[in-house]
Write a protein that holds these residues in place. Structure first.
Motif, PDB file in Angstrom:
ATOM      1  N   ASP A 405       9.722  10.842-110.463  1.00  0.00           N
ATOM      2  CA  ASP A 405      10.028   9.437-111.374  1.00  0.00           C
ATOM      3  C   ASP A 405       8.768   8.969-111.882  1.00  0.00           C
ATOM      4  O   ASP A 405       8.068   8.264-111.136  1.00  0.00           O
ATOM      5  CB  ASP A 405      10.645   8.253-110.380  1.00  0.00           C
ATOM      6  N   PRO A 406       8.195   9.393-112.833  1.00  0.00           N
ATOM      7  CA  PRO A 406       6.624   8.961-113.315  1.00  0.00           C
ATOM      8  C   PRO A 406       6.431   7.756-113.463  1.00  0.00           C
ATOM      9  O   PRO A 406       5.474   7.059-113.219  1.00  0.00           O
ATOM     10  CB  PRO A 406       6.576   9.975-114.588  1.00  0.00           C
ATOM     11  N   LYS A 407       7.715   7.031-113.994  1.00  0.00           N
ATOM     12  CA  LYS A 407       7.517   5.434-114.306  1.00  0.00           C
ATOM     13  C   LYS A 407       7.517   4.604-112.951  1.00  0.00           C
ATOM     14  O   LYS A 407       6.435   3.988-112.745  1.00  0.00           O
ATOM     15  CB  LYS A 407       8.942   4.973-115.031  1.00  0.00           C
ATOM     16  N   GLN A 408       7.851   5.111-111.794  1.00  0.00           N
ATOM     17  CA  GLN A 408       7.987   4.408-110.432  1.00  0.00           C
ATOM     18  C   GLN A 408       6.521   4.840-110.088  1.00  0.00           C
ATOM     19  O   GLN A 408       6.001   3.987-109.478  1.00  0.00           O
ATOM     20  CB  GLN A 408       8.885   4.729-109.566  1.00  0.00           C
ATOM     21  N   ALA A 409       6.239   6.173-110.221  1.00  0.00           N
ATOM     22  CA  ALA A 409       4.643   6.489-109.782  1.00  0.00           C
ATOM     23  C   ALA A 409       3.631   5.470-110.487  1.00  0.00           C
ATOM     24  O   ALA A 409       2.784   5.057-109.744  1.00  0.00           O
ATOM     25  CB  ALA A 409       4.402   7.974-109.984  1.00  0.00           C
ATOM     26  N   ARG A 410       3.851   5.292-111.871  1.00  0.00           N
ATOM     27  CA  ARG A 410       2.767   4.112-112.365  1.00  0.00           C
ATOM     28  C   ARG A 410       2.808   2.922-111.660  1.00  0.00           C
ATOM     29  O   ARG A 410       1.745   2.366-111.669  1.00  0.00           O
ATOM     30  CB  ARG A 410       3.227   4.255-113.966  1.00  0.00           C
ATOM     31  N   LYS A 411       4.119   2.424-111.441  1.00  0.00           N
ATOM     32  CA  LYS A 411       4.276   1.136-110.905  1.00  0.00           C
ATOM     33  C   LYS A 411       3.437   1.067-109.491  1.00  0.00           C
ATOM     34  O   LYS A 411       2.844   0.099-109.077  1.00  0.00           O
ATOM     35  CB  LYS A 411       5.630   0.668-111.006  1.00  0.00           C
ATOM     36  N   LEU A 412       3.754   2.008-108.740  1.00  0.00           N
ATOM     37  CA  LEU A 412       3.118   2.324-107.276  1.00  0.00           C
ATOM     38  C   LEU A 412       1.644   2.374-107.531  1.00  0.00           C
ATOM     39  O   LEU A 412       0.677   1.566-106.766  1.00  0.00           O
ATOM     40  CB  LEU A 412       3.673   3.376-106.698  1.00  0.00           C
ATOM     41  N   LEU A 413       1.076   3.020-108.601  1.00  0.00           N
ATOM     42  CA  LEU A 413      -0.269   3.030-108.611  1.00  0.00           C
ATOM     43  C   LEU A 413      -0.939   1.760-109.014  1.00  0.00           C
ATOM     44  O   LEU A 413      -1.968   1.334-108.456  1.00  0.00           O
ATOM     45  CB  LEU A 413      -0.630   4.102-109.678  1.00  0.00           C
ATOM     46  N   LEU A 414      -0.366   0.876-109.853  1.00  0.00           N
ATOM     47  CA  LEU A 414      -0.679  -0.419-109.989  1.00  0.00           C
ATOM     48  C   LEU A 414      -0.589  -1.392-109.015  1.00  0.00           C
ATOM     49  O   LEU A 414      -1.710  -2.142-108.642  1.00  0.00           O
ATOM     50  CB  LEU A 414       0.289  -1.210-111.161  1.00  0.00           C
TER      51      LEU A 414
END
Length: 586
Positions: A405-414
């Motif tokens: 889930d790249p979109k969730q990974a992006r949120k976790l990175l933020l």
């Protein structure tokens, strides 16, 4: 009937060919990725054109079910029918754009079909039938835009089948030739339309899968950049650090040029246009000033919008991301392409993420430099609370989530960026607003719950957002509960944070339903280091010392525990920024 199926299949092939070219147009891709009202209008225009074209290339059928070949059907004789793929375009429009787009395209498609017969009473039923199909197909629109994941091939087939059956029902009830026409066209129309809808949606789904792959690659890029740029700004926001950062970004990404500026001039530049975008050159573009003055990400899709004075500049599109140090904007990150079409929403998100990472790294460098000058023991103790194991656990979690889930990974990175940014900001202040503390706790919880999905349930009561509290005071208590209260229990773990304003005091309570604390250890907890298998109590001791230092020795943690759970309370004076300023002026 076979001849009719072949002719309708030819129409479907033409529409699908146009769809294939359509998804390769950057403007259409941007519409799909960002469905605001302007883009919905754009989708309506595109699919309305498809619907009108479908009506015009249809197969003319006489009242006696004789197939009549014509190139384009501008008008339809009275009593004649048309076999076309209009319903495919209406159905896909609803699925892609939602009920508003589907309904509008349906009205246009049905209206043009009625116009072909001069709006005769026998042809008016095409308007409500197409409108209803557009609305119903719009119900399959995924409001969350989860990349069309539920629209597998079989789903598209059955949706197309249902929509065409609805149309056949209207033809049976309202057409002058009724059953005679339906028994001739129903089977080939329903079958071919269902297959056509499946193929059309598969093309769009394939495009979204490509976007997912691109986002996964870009998430890896951001992670690599986060680790590579970590030590760059230890000596501050300098030209040397900026040049190294620009080189790394240019190396890891596909941007044609990368630049970092401060508020007045270019600190570093690499890539196309480096012959006239020179280091130490003063900023002369309005878009950069707007990004810094308003603190927003600016997007330029034309040379005029970029604002370069050199007529031979190859740069055609750019994203300008403001770089911040706390509440202060100190410069910009500029990412360029030499083609306009390459700047898609995915690249804009990538640029925004890189800018946020750099802002965090700059703040980390500033805090690292200032920490050398700090003599306050409590601040140093507070800084020691940043656990390096938490950072690496979070990175490993993000890399695991990125695969599915790249979109969730992006949120976790933020969230990780927010967590460490708040740590750095808190290290410079003795009191922060409750709203800021809440944001910090939520960032921590997002990362913790991503690592252990469904294990914890943390709730917050209403709270006075402007009230000032010591930084990390709630976060320490919540983290302590999550780490030590529940042992190996995997579900049913609850933590409740309650905040009450009692006249001149603020009461904060963190309660869990864990296993409780050893009664022998409880009297010493928060007062000194307590040796145990679960932990040492250093975090609670640190928080207690800060409370005593900020207020008075009687202000501290009150801990109650039993086998049913633990409750930690603290009462501190209620104050806000306004009250602080009044006291300072007095």
């Amino acid at each position: 009937m076979i001849n009719l199926a072949i002719l309708v299949a030819e129409q479907v092939g033409l529409v699908i060919l146009l769809a294939f070219f359509l998804v390769n147009i950057p403007l259409f891709r941007r519409m799909l990725l960002n469905l605001n009202w302007r883009n919905k209008i754009g989708l309506y225009v595109i699919f309305a054109f498809f619907a009108i074209l479908s009506n015009m290339i249809g197969v003319l059928i006489s009242p006696s079910n004789e197939i009549i070949r014509r190139t384009l059907l501008i008008t339809v004789p009275h009593g004649y029918s048309v076999a076309n793929v209009r319903i495919i375009t209406v159905t896909v429009a609803g699925i892609v754009g939602g009920p508003y787009v589907g309904g509008a395209v349906g009205l246009t498609a049905g209206g043009f079909r009625a116009l072909q017969e001069g709006f005769s009473p026998e042809a008016l039923f095409y308007i409500p039938s197409s409108f209803i199909i557009g609305i119903i197909s719009g119900l399959f629109y995924d409001q969350r835009q989860q990349r069309f994941s539920p629209l597998r091939a079989r789903n598209g087939f059955f949706i197309g089948l249902i929509m065409e059956c609805i149309q056949m029902s209207f033809v049976l009830l309202c057409s002058p030739t009724g059953w005679t026409l339906v028994k001739f066209i129903a089977l080939p129309m329903i079958l071919i339309s269902s297959i056509g809808t499946t193929v059309f949606l598969t093309i769009i789904r394939f495009f979204f899968q490509q976007e997912l792959a691109a986002q996964a690659a870009q998430t890896r890029t951001v992670l690599n950049l986060a680790l590579s740029t970590l030590p760059l700004f230890k000596r501050g926001f300098t030209a040397e650090a900026a040049q190294t950062a620009v080189h790394l970004i240019y190396q890891y990404t596909s941007f044609d040029a990368v630049s970092i500026t401060d508020r007045h001039q270019i600190l570093a530049f690499e890539g196309a246009g480096s012959d006239h975008h020179l280091v130490d050159q003063d900023l002369a573009t309005d878009i950069s000033l707007t990004a810094m003055n308003e603190g927003i990400v600016e997007v330029a899709n034309t040379e005029e919008r970029i604002g370069c004075k050199n007529p031979n500049c190859p740069l055609k599109s750019a994203v300008i991301v403001p770089l911040s140090l706390g509440d202060e904007i100190i410069g910009t990150l500029k990412l360029y392409y030499v083609q306009r079409w390459r700047l898609t929403p995915v690249e804009i998100q990538l640029g925004t993420g890189i800018g946020q990472i750099l802002s965090t790294q700059i703040m980390l460098g500033r805090a690292s430099y200032q920490s050398e000058l700090l003599r306050d023991v409590e601040i140093k103790s507070l800084q020691s609370q940043v656990n390096p194991h938490f950072f690496f656990n979070a990175i490993n979690t993000i890399m695991a989530v990125m695969r599915r889930d790249p979109k969730q990974a992006r949120k976790l990175l933020l969230s990780l960026s927010t967590y460490f940014r708040d740590n750095l900001m808190g290290a410079r202040e003795t009191l922060i607003p409750l709203a800021q503390e809440y944001e910090h706790v939520q960032a921590y919880l997002t990362l913790a719950q991503a690592r252990f999905p469904g294990k914890y349930q943390v709730t917050f009561s209403d709270y006075p957002a402007a009230a000032l509290i010591p930084p990390f005071s709630i976060q320490v208590l919540v983290e302590n509960a999550l780490r030590h209260a529940f042992g190996q229990r995997k579900k049913g773990n609850r933590v409740e944070v309650t905040i009450k304003q009692c006249e001149t005091e603020l009461e904060i309570t963190v309660a869990d339903n864990g296993h409780g604390i050893d009664p022998d250890k409880l009297p010493e907890l928060g007062k000194k280091v307590v040796a145990s298998k679960e932990g040492s109590g250093t975090a609670l001791q640190n928080l207690n010392k800060r409370l005593h230092g900020l207020y008075d020795p009687h202000t501290g943690l009150k801990i109650e525990s039993s086998p049913a759970g633990t409750t930690v309370k603290m009462k501190i004076p209620y104050q806000t920024r306004k009250k602080e300023r009044t006291e300072q002026q007095a």
